[in-house]
Design a protein around this motif. Structure first.
Motif, PDB file in Angstrom:
ATOM      1  N   ALA A   1      38.989  33.446  39.813  1.00 47.57           N
ATOM      2  CA  ALA A   1      38.274  33.199  38.558  1.00 47.57           C
ATOM      3  C   ALA A   1      39.123  32.356  37.601  1.00 47.57           C
ATOM      4  CB  ALA A   1      37.887  34.515  37.907  1.00 47.57           C
ATOM      5  N   ARG A   2      40.407  32.650  37.502  1.00 47.43           N
ATOM      6  CA  ARG A   2      41.262  31.889  36.586  1.00 47.43           C
ATOM      7  C   ARG A   2      41.333  30.421  37.004  1.00 47.43           C
ATOM      8  NH1 ARG A   2      44.988  33.208  32.671  1.00 47.43           N
ATOM      9  NH2 ARG A   2      46.378  31.462  32.131  1.00 47.43           N
ATOM     10  N   ASP A   3      41.399  30.151  38.301  1.00 49.70           N
ATOM     11  CA  ASP A   3      41.461  28.767  38.767  1.00 49.70           C
ATOM     12  C   ASP A   3      40.153  28.041  38.484  1.00 49.70           C
ATOM     13  OD1 ASP A   3      44.045  29.180  39.699  1.00 49.70           O
ATOM     14  OD2 ASP A   3      43.362  29.800  41.691  1.00 49.70           O
ATOM     15  N   LEU A   4      39.027  28.752  38.554  1.00 50.36           N
ATOM     16  CA  LEU A   4      37.748  28.134  38.212  1.00 50.36           C
ATOM     17  C   LEU A   4      37.709  27.786  36.731  1.00 50.36           C
ATOM     18  CD1 LEU A   4      34.860  27.321  38.997  1.00 50.36           C
ATOM     19  CD2 LEU A   4      34.170  29.678  38.549  1.00 50.36           C
ATOM     20  N   VAL A   5      38.157  28.694  35.889  1.00 54.58           N
ATOM     21  CA  VAL A   5      38.186  28.423  34.455  1.00 54.58           C
ATOM     22  C   VAL A   5      39.115  27.252  34.152  1.00 54.58           C
ATOM     23  CG1 VAL A   5      38.791  29.406  32.195  1.00 54.58           C
ATOM     24  CG2 VAL A   5      37.590  30.804  33.895  1.00 54.58           C
ATOM     25  N   ALA A   6      40.205  27.136  34.897  1.00 53.59           N
ATOM     26  CA  ALA A   6      41.158  26.040  34.681  1.00 53.59           C
ATOM     27  C   ALA A   6      40.523  24.673  34.877  1.00 53.59           C
ATOM     28  CB  ALA A   6      42.355  26.201  35.612  1.00 53.59           C
TER      29      ALA A   6
ATOM     30  N   ARG B   1      29.681  34.816  33.250  1.00 58.69           N
ATOM     31  CA  ARG B   1      30.649  34.843  32.151  1.00 58.69           C
ATOM     32  C   ARG B   1      31.884  34.004  32.476  1.00 58.69           C
ATOM     33  NH1 ARG B   1      32.452  40.267  31.102  1.00 58.69           N
ATOM     34  NH2 ARG B   1      31.447  41.045  32.995  1.00 58.69           N
ATOM     35  N   VAL B   2      32.291  33.991  33.740  1.00 57.00           N
ATOM     36  CA  VAL B   2      33.429  33.151  34.131  1.00 57.00           C
ATOM     37  C   VAL B   2      33.064  31.671  33.988  1.00 57.00           C
ATOM     38  CG1 VAL B   2      34.847  32.439  36.097  1.00 57.00           C
ATOM     39  CG2 VAL B   2      34.493  34.872  35.623  1.00 57.00           C
ATOM     40  N   LEU B   3      31.844  31.314  34.343  1.00 59.70           N
ATOM     41  CA  LEU B   3      31.419  29.915  34.194  1.00 59.70           C
ATOM     42  C   LEU B   3      31.360  29.521  32.721  1.00 59.70           C
ATOM     43  CD1 LEU B   3      28.654  29.797  36.944  1.00 59.70           C
ATOM     44  CD2 LEU B   3      30.834  28.568  36.960  1.00 59.70           C
ATOM     45  N   LEU B   4      30.951  30.435  31.863  1.00 54.49           N
ATOM     46  CA  LEU B   4      30.999  30.145  30.427  1.00 54.49           C
ATOM     47  C   LEU B   4      32.443  29.959  29.974  1.00 54.49           C
ATOM     48  CD1 LEU B   4      29.736  29.915  27.619  1.00 54.49           C
ATOM     49  CD2 LEU B   4      29.859  32.415  27.454  1.00 54.49           C
ATOM     50  N   ALA B   5      33.344  30.788  30.491  1.00 48.01           N
ATOM     51  CA  ALA B   5      34.756  30.635  30.144  1.00 48.01           C
ATOM     52  C   ALA B   5      35.283  29.261  30.553  1.00 48.01           C
ATOM     53  CB  ALA B   5      35.579  31.742  30.814  1.00 48.01           C
ATOM     54  N   ARG B   6      34.827  28.753  31.698  1.00 44.36           N
ATOM     55  CA  ARG B   6      35.256  27.409  32.118  1.00 44.36           C
ATOM     56  C   ARG B   6      34.872  26.370  31.074  1.00 44.36           C
ATOM     57  NH1 ARG B   6      32.734  24.723  37.487  1.00 44.36           N
ATOM     58  NH2 ARG B   6      30.884  24.842  36.159  1.00 44.36           N
ATOM     59  N   VAL B   7      33.667  26.477  30.529  1.00 38.96           N
ATOM     60  CA  VAL B   7      33.233  25.529  29.496  1.00 38.96           C
ATOM     61  C   VAL B   7      34.059  25.713  28.228  1.00 38.96           C
ATOM     62  CG1 VAL B   7      31.304  24.778  28.071  1.00 38.96           C
ATOM     63  CG2 VAL B   7      30.908  25.393  30.452  1.00 38.96           C
ATOM     64  N   LEU B   8      34.249  26.969  27.807  1.00 36.74           N
ATOM     65  CA  LEU B   8      34.979  27.233  26.567  1.00 36.74           C
ATOM     66  C   LEU B   8      36.431  26.783  26.662  1.00 36.74           C
ATOM     67  CD1 LEU B   8      33.653  30.794  25.613  1.00 36.74           C
ATOM     68  CD2 LEU B   8      32.860  28.564  24.806  1.00 36.74           C
TER      69      LEU B   8
ATOM     70  N   THR C   1      43.546  31.328  29.079  1.00 39.58           N
ATOM     71  CA  THR C   1      43.629  32.757  28.757  1.00 39.58           C
ATOM     72  C   THR C   1      42.701  33.106  27.604  1.00 39.58           C
ATOM     73  OG1 THR C   1      45.906  32.883  29.550  1.00 39.58           O
ATOM     74  CG2 THR C   1      45.184  34.594  28.015  1.00 39.58           C
ATOM     75  N   ALA C   2      42.635  32.250  26.594  1.00 41.14           N
ATOM     76  CA  ALA C   2      41.765  32.506  25.443  1.00 41.14           C
ATOM     77  C   ALA C   2      40.301  32.518  25.863  1.00 41.14           C
ATOM     78  CB  ALA C   2      42.006  31.453  24.366  1.00 41.14           C
ATOM     79  N   ALA C   3      39.919  31.615  26.765  1.00 38.08           N
ATOM     80  CA  ALA C   3      38.527  31.561  27.224  1.00 38.08           C
ATOM     81  C   ALA C   3      38.171  32.794  28.040  1.00 38.08           C
ATOM     82  CB  ALA C   3      38.300  30.296  28.044  1.00 38.08           C
ATOM     83  N   LEU C   4      39.092  33.251  28.883  1.00 36.67           N
ATOM     84  CA  LEU C   4      38.865  34.481  29.646  1.00 36.67           C
ATOM     85  C   LEU C   4      38.728  35.678  28.706  1.00 36.67           C
ATOM     86  CD1 LEU C   4      41.427  33.839  32.515  1.00 36.67           C
ATOM     87  CD2 LEU C   4      38.964  34.117  32.855  1.00 36.67           C
ATOM     88  N   ALA C   5      39.569  35.723  27.684  1.00 34.50           N
ATOM     89  CA  ALA C   5      39.497  36.829  26.737  1.00 34.50           C
ATOM     90  C   ALA C   5      38.197  36.801  25.956  1.00 34.50           C
ATOM     91  CB  ALA C   5      40.695  36.775  25.783  1.00 34.50           C
TER      92      ALA C   5
ATOM     93  N   THR D   1      36.592  38.472  30.525  1.00 36.76           N
ATOM     94  CA  THR D   1      36.779  38.310  31.967  1.00 36.76           C
ATOM     95  C   THR D   1      38.255  38.265  32.367  1.00 36.76           C
ATOM     96  OG1 THR D   1      36.479  35.903  31.667  1.00 36.76           O
ATOM     97  CG2 THR D   1      34.566  37.177  32.381  1.00 36.76           C
ATOM     98  N   LEU D   2      39.148  38.627  31.455  1.00 38.28           N
ATOM     99  CA  LEU D   2      40.563  38.647  31.823  1.00 38.28           C
ATOM    100  C   LEU D   2      40.813  39.561  33.017  1.00 38.28           C
ATOM    101  CD1 LEU D   2      42.612  38.676  28.486  1.00 38.28           C
ATOM    102  CD2 LEU D   2      42.889  37.078  30.407  1.00 38.28           C
ATOM    103  N   VAL D   3      40.084  40.671  33.084  1.00 42.60           N
ATOM    104  CA  VAL D   3      40.288  41.614  34.192  1.00 42.60           C
ATOM    105  C   VAL D   3      39.799  41.038  35.515  1.00 42.60           C
ATOM    106  CG1 VAL D   3      40.182  43.642  32.718  1.00 42.60           C
ATOM    107  CG2 VAL D   3      38.089  42.751  33.725  1.00 42.60           C
ATOM    108  N   LEU D   4      39.030  39.949  35.452  1.00 40.49           N
ATOM    109  CA  LEU D   4      38.515  39.323  36.670  1.00 40.49           C
ATOM    110  C   LEU D   4      39.356  38.133  37.112  1.00 40.49           C
ATOM    111  CD1 LEU D   4      34.725  39.181  35.638  1.00 40.49           C
ATOM    112  CD2 LEU D   4      35.897  41.008  36.874  1.00 40.49           C
ATOM    113  N   ALA D   5      40.408  37.807  36.374  1.00 40.48           N
ATOM    114  CA  ALA D   5      41.120  36.544  36.556  1.00 40.48           C
ATOM    115  C   ALA D   5      41.604  36.320  37.976  1.00 40.48           C
ATOM    116  CB  ALA D   5      42.290  36.460  35.574  1.00 40.48           C
TER     117      ALA D   5
END
Length: 262
Positions: free
Chosen positions: A93-98, A146-153, A120-124, A128-132
């Motif tokens: 998940a963290r790599d996708l957000v990256a 929610r992870v896909l939204l974090a990628r945008v944020l 990290t801020a987008a995951l928080a 979704t930090l617990v899913l990273a």
């Protein structure tokens, strides 16, 4: 940085899906795009994101046409969250957000400390930090959304264009996301979101666009647009107020009485 749409027409597969749309999207405001299935909502959002070129008309972002923006600059300015939650690689998940930070990085450069902080801020922000460290293929539909939204944020865009972002979320996370959209507008960003629920639109939106058959039926402040007459014209339903609640029913159908609440 306003987004101005003038005489926008789009044809797909020989069909006109958007016809002569004139409207404006303003930073610091949430604009909800509503309409029945096939109204052209998703097509409008893709066109605003620069993913589909219009057949006629213009979209201006700031002081120049969207078509003149370099791809990387446009990707930094506009974050697009598609309706589909498909992910083609089973990343963490963290790599996708990256991936949301790519427009801000030089080619072949690794993530900087600023990139890591934004991820990290987008995951928080999306809880979704617990899913990273989990693979996206192992996530539920709502977790993946929610992870896909974090990628945008993570890209910190000036504009967020979100296509039905509530579809896979439970009620608590729907409310949280609406509050997140509201917060982005308060920060001065522009938000355009496709929604199906009129009540949710009334709750979160400053402005509302109503589409039907690819045409703009009404646009303006939410309270002025979401009236019984415009709702009836667009959705073929009537608002009926009964003891204890107001409901929407198909035009011509008489609602059954609602028993009083004890």
């Amino acid at each position: 940085m306003d987004m101005i749409v003038r005489n926008l027409t789009l044809r797909l597969g020989g069909l006109t899906v958007l016809s002569e749309i004139d409207t404006a999207f303003r930073p610091g405001r949430v604009t909800a795009i509503l309409g029945p299935n096939g109204a052209g909502k998703s097509s409008l959002l893709k066109t605003l994101a620069g993913l589909v070129p219009p057949d006629a008309g213009t979209i201006t972002l700031g002081d120049r046409p969207l078509a003149d923006w370099p791809a990387q600059a446009r990707a930094r300015a506009i974050g697009y969250l598609p309706q589909s939650g498909a992910v083609h690689w089973n990343l963490r998940a963290r790599d996708l957000v990256a991936l949301g930070r790519l427009p801000d990085r030089r080619r072949f450069a690794g993530p900087s400390p600023a990139d890591e902080a934004a991820i990290t801020a987008a995951l928080a922000a999306t809880e979704t930090l617990v899913l990273a460290d989990r693979r996206v293929g192992d996530l539920s539909g709502g977790e993946r959304a929610r992870v896909l939204l974090a990628r945008v944020l993570a890209g910190d865009p000036r504009w967020l264009l979100a296509d039905e972002p509530l579809a896979s979320l439970d009620p608590a996370h729907q409310i949280d996301l609406l509050e997140r959209l509201r917060g982005m507008a308060v920060e001065g960003r522009g938000v355009a979101v496709v929604l199906h629920d009129i009540a949710q639109a009334a709750r979160v939106a400053d402005d509302v666009l109503l589409l039907r058959d690819g045409r703009l039926v009404a646009a303006g402040q939410a309270a002025a647009v979401l009236t019984p007459d415009t709702i009836a014209a667009v959705f073929d339903v009537t608002v009926a107020c009964l003891p204890g609640a107001c409901i929407m029913v198909p035009i011509g159908r008489i609602p059954s009485p609602v028993p009083p609440t004890v």
